[in-house]
Write an enzyme that holds these catalytic residues in place. Structure first.
Site, PDB file in Angstrom:
ATOM      1  N   LYS A 116      -6.085  -9.956 -20.000  1.00 51.26           N
ATOM      2  CA  LYS A 116      -5.549 -10.095 -20.818  1.00 51.26           C
ATOM      3  C   LYS A 116      -3.981  -9.381 -21.113  1.00 51.26           C
ATOM      4  CE  LYS A 116      -6.929 -13.276 -23.173  1.00 51.26           C
ATOM      5  NZ  LYS A 116      -7.532 -14.355 -24.660  1.00 51.26           N
ATOM      6  N   GLU A 158     -10.974   0.648 -19.415  1.00 49.80           N
ATOM      7  CA  GLU A 158     -11.731   0.838 -17.953  1.00 49.80           C
ATOM      8  C   GLU A 158     -10.487  -0.122 -17.077  1.00 49.80           C
ATOM      9  OE1 GLU A 158     -14.763   0.551 -21.806  1.00 49.80           O
ATOM     10  OE2 GLU A 158     -12.309  -0.391 -21.106  1.00 49.80           O
ATOM     11  N   GLY A 207     -13.382 -14.137 -22.889  1.00 48.37           N
ATOM     12  CA  GLY A 207     -13.653 -13.247 -22.164  1.00 48.37           C
ATOM     13  C   GLY A 207     -15.065 -13.974 -20.822  1.00 48.37           C
ATOM     14  N   ARG A 208     -15.772 -13.871 -22.393  1.00 49.60           N
ATOM     15  CA  ARG A 208     -17.421 -14.153 -21.169  1.00 49.60           C
ATOM     16  C   ARG A 208     -16.932 -16.157 -21.356  1.00 49.60           C
ATOM     17  NH1 ARG A 208     -17.471 -13.023 -26.643  1.00 49.60           N
ATOM     18  NH2 ARG A 208     -18.335 -13.929 -28.161  1.00 49.60           N
ATOM     19  N   GLU A 244     -23.146 -11.585 -26.173  1.00 55.83           N
ATOM     20  CA  GLU A 244     -22.168 -11.324 -27.121  1.00 55.83           C
ATOM     21  C   GLU A 244     -21.476 -12.390 -27.909  1.00 55.83           C
ATOM     22  OE1 GLU A 244     -18.880  -9.205 -25.255  1.00 55.83           O
ATOM     23  OE2 GLU A 244     -17.866 -10.530 -25.021  1.00 55.83           O
ATOM     24  N   HIS A 295     -43.652  -8.801  -9.386  1.00 55.58           N
ATOM     25  CA  HIS A 295     -43.927  -7.559  -8.168  1.00 55.58           C
ATOM     26  C   HIS A 295     -43.374  -6.053  -9.772  1.00 55.58           C
ATOM     27  CE1 HIS A 295     -46.124  -9.904  -5.146  1.00 55.58           C
ATOM     28  NE2 HIS A 295     -45.099  -9.927  -4.963  1.00 55.58           N
ATOM     29  N   LYS A 316     -14.807   1.897 -29.415  1.00 49.18           N
ATOM     30  CA  LYS A 316     -14.138   1.766 -28.916  1.00 49.18           C
ATOM     31  C   LYS A 316     -13.195   2.533 -29.623  1.00 49.18           C
ATOM     32  CE  LYS A 316     -13.617  -2.795 -26.556  1.00 49.18           C
ATOM     33  NZ  LYS A 316     -12.385  -4.032 -25.899  1.00 49.18           N
TER      34      LYS A 316
END
Length: 559
Positions: A222, A228, A283-284, A369, A400, A520
């Site tokens: 954004k 990152e 964002g999510r 979050e 399993h 951060k």
């Protein structure tokens, strides 16, 4: 008051509003819970032969069997009363009508506007946001059609053969999940890769067999400053220029999903190829916005719009269905019951569909979050558990791996089983075996196997304790006809609204994420120190200082 913030009076959480634990329904549920904890699902089903057909709900083409939860009719009535006393219906309307329910940031929460019909009207600060949403969708569709048809070409004239999405968090998890889920609908002559981790290995492995002159990068940030994402984007830029040797090549091999035109232009991307979104989209919750550009490139604009239609169907169901038949409300209330009254700390999401292998990872961000909060909207520390841990893997692989703990461990882990009635890849008995396992696991968790049943099977006495299954482990079973773009949209919206239901009742802000900020800031401070930049910060604790020195010493040998 800080800029952008709104007062507690404006958001409806002010002095005099009862805390959750003071609500009569909460008090009644607390008093009711011990009696239910003594009940077993075996007995509940024995007493009500129609329970499995009665405790079900259906909406937007999704069938929910919640009969294997440890609830009685009284429990359900009290949970519905809790929803009413919490003002859930009013909170739902606030979201859909654009009120600023993200109170700590003073923002509306309008991911539902991303899939609104073109003629809908949803206002934020007096502006109808729907036309802007459809303008961006049309821009995305035009661009995707050109790339998919080979009309959009790289700097050297070659058509694009690989798409690499660079993002992190919601700019990565949603697109990765959607691509994997809808792989059967994707254009198979295009290769799709996703880079999110700042670990250089992620970028190197994603690009090791690609050619710069036929690769397109979608950089999703954004602000266009996310550490990152921009670190990976700059490495991608250098990778392209090492081969193509011309700064103009950036315009043909990079597009941006961003709102920061200045930074996008500085990077070398043509602002005409910048796809915007809005601060009322978290964002999510953004995979159906321009963040989903890589998804549209994969499946095409028509199927992307079908996915949006699926979202919208579930939105309308959530907004209008009575709570007793409302899938997100039912599942949200049941999760609160399991978490706050039965002591479950986690929730497993178990899709019996290989294409949904990334769905649990996507839900981890969406749920944790959103609802990993320790204070209410008014800033009061909660006295109850919020935000259960969500996790899972596709069946039958998980059987399993970790199902042993779910069946016979000491923790109560409610499960959501997701099963499609039709396979996208019919192959002999495969789908029948898959379905049989999904249904059997829910049955085994609910009813278990008593010591007497083990003895009757002829087992040796010393093995009876080991082969006894307590049962009484709650689960939901979700049945959907077939995995399509439309049904994927419905499933995602289902869990979005479960999160909303939980947060509204817990009285927390499900739409901020201040918890990610401290790490951060500290990382940037430490990075400055690695690079010899003064930052005037206080001395680190002895552990952090020792680790930093150890890292500097060890990494210096490799430079």
């Amino acid at each position: 008051m800080a800029p952008g913030r709104i007062s507690l009076d404006e958001c409806g959480y002010k002095k005099g509003v009862p805390s959750l634990t003071d609500l009569p329904a909460w008090t009644a549920l607390n008093a009711h819970a011990p009696a239910v904890q003594r009940l077993h699902l075996r007995d509940l089903f024995a007493e009500d032969k129609k329970r499995g057909a009665r405790l079900v709900a259906e909406g937007a083409g999704i069938y929910l069997d919640y009969s294997k939860n440890r609830v009685t009719d009284v429990t359900l009535a009290l949970l519905h009363r809790l929803a009413e006393e919490s003002g859930l219906r009013a909170e739902i309307e606030k979201m859909f009508t654009g009120e600023k329910i993200n109170t700590t940031e003073g923002r509306a929460v309008l991911h539902t506007a991303l899939r609104a019909k073109k003629d809908a009207e949803i206002f934020v600060d007096g502006v109808n946001v729907v036309p802007g949403v459809h303008k961006v969708l049309d821009q995305m569709a035009d661009f995707c059609d050109k790339v998919r048809a080979g009309v959009w070409r790289g700097h050297s004239g070659k058509p694009i053969r690989a798409i690499v999405n660079i993002g992190i968090g919601g700019s990565d998890l949603g697109p990765v999940m959607a691509f994997e889920a809808l792989r059967p609908y994707s254009l198979r002559n295009l290769t799709f890769r996703f880079v999110s981790n700042v670990d250089g290995t992620d970028f190197v492995e994603a690009t090791h067999d690609l050619e710069p002159d036929s690769t397109l990068f979608v950089v999703s940030s954004k602000t266009f400053t996310t550490l990152e994402t921009m670190t990976n984007a700059l490495s991608a830029r250098a990778w392209v220029l090492a081969k193509l040797k011309d700064e103009d090549a950036i315009k043909r091999h990079f597009v941006a999903v961003s709102t920061n035109e200045v930074k996008v232009r500085e990077f070398g991307i043509d602002p005409a190829n910048m796809f915007g979104f809005w601060d009322w989209v978290g964002g999510r919750y953004s995979m159906d916005s321009s963040i989903g550009l890589s998804t549209m490139l994969a499946i095409g604009p028509a199927d992307f719009r079908k996915m949006l239609e699926g979202f919208r169907e579930m939105d309308e169901h959530f907004r209008t269905a009575p709570f007793e038949q409302n899938l997100p409300v039912l599942m949200g209330l049941l999760s609160i019951w399991n978490s706050n009254f039965l002591g479950a700390h986690t929730s497993a999401v178990l899709p019996y569909e290989q294409y949904l292998k990334r769905f649990p990872a996507y839900l981890q961000q969406l749920t944790m979050e959103s609802n990993g909060k320790r204070v209410t909207k008014s800033g009061a520390v909660v006295s109850y558990m919020t935000g259960p841990i969500y996790w899972g893997e596709p069946g039958t692989n998980g059987q399993h791996s970790f199902y042993q703990l779910i069946h016979q461990g000491t923790r109560l882990i409610p499960c959501d089983f997701i099963l499609f009635l039709q396979s996208l890849n019919p192959l002999g008995r495969h789908h029948d075996i898959l379905a049989a396992n999904a249904i059997a696991q829910a049955e085994a968790l609910a009813f278990g196997k008593t010591a007497e049943e083990v003895r009757r099977s002829g087992e040796k006495e010393d093995l009876v304790p080991h082969k006894t299954f307590e049962g009484n482990r709650p689960s939901n079973t979700i049945l959907v006809d077939k995995l399509t773009p439309r049904t994927l949209g419905k499933l995602i919206a289902l869990y979005e609204h479960i999160v909303f239901t939980q947060g509204a009742i817990w009285q927390i802000d499900s739409f901020d994420q201040w918890g990610v900020e401290l790490g951060k800031k500290l990382a940037m401070r430490i990075l400055d120190e690695f690079e010899g930049k003064p930052n005037g910060g206080a001395p680190h604790d002895s552990s952090t200082a020792t680790l930093m020195n150890r890292y500097r010493k060890g990494s210096a040998d490799l430079r």
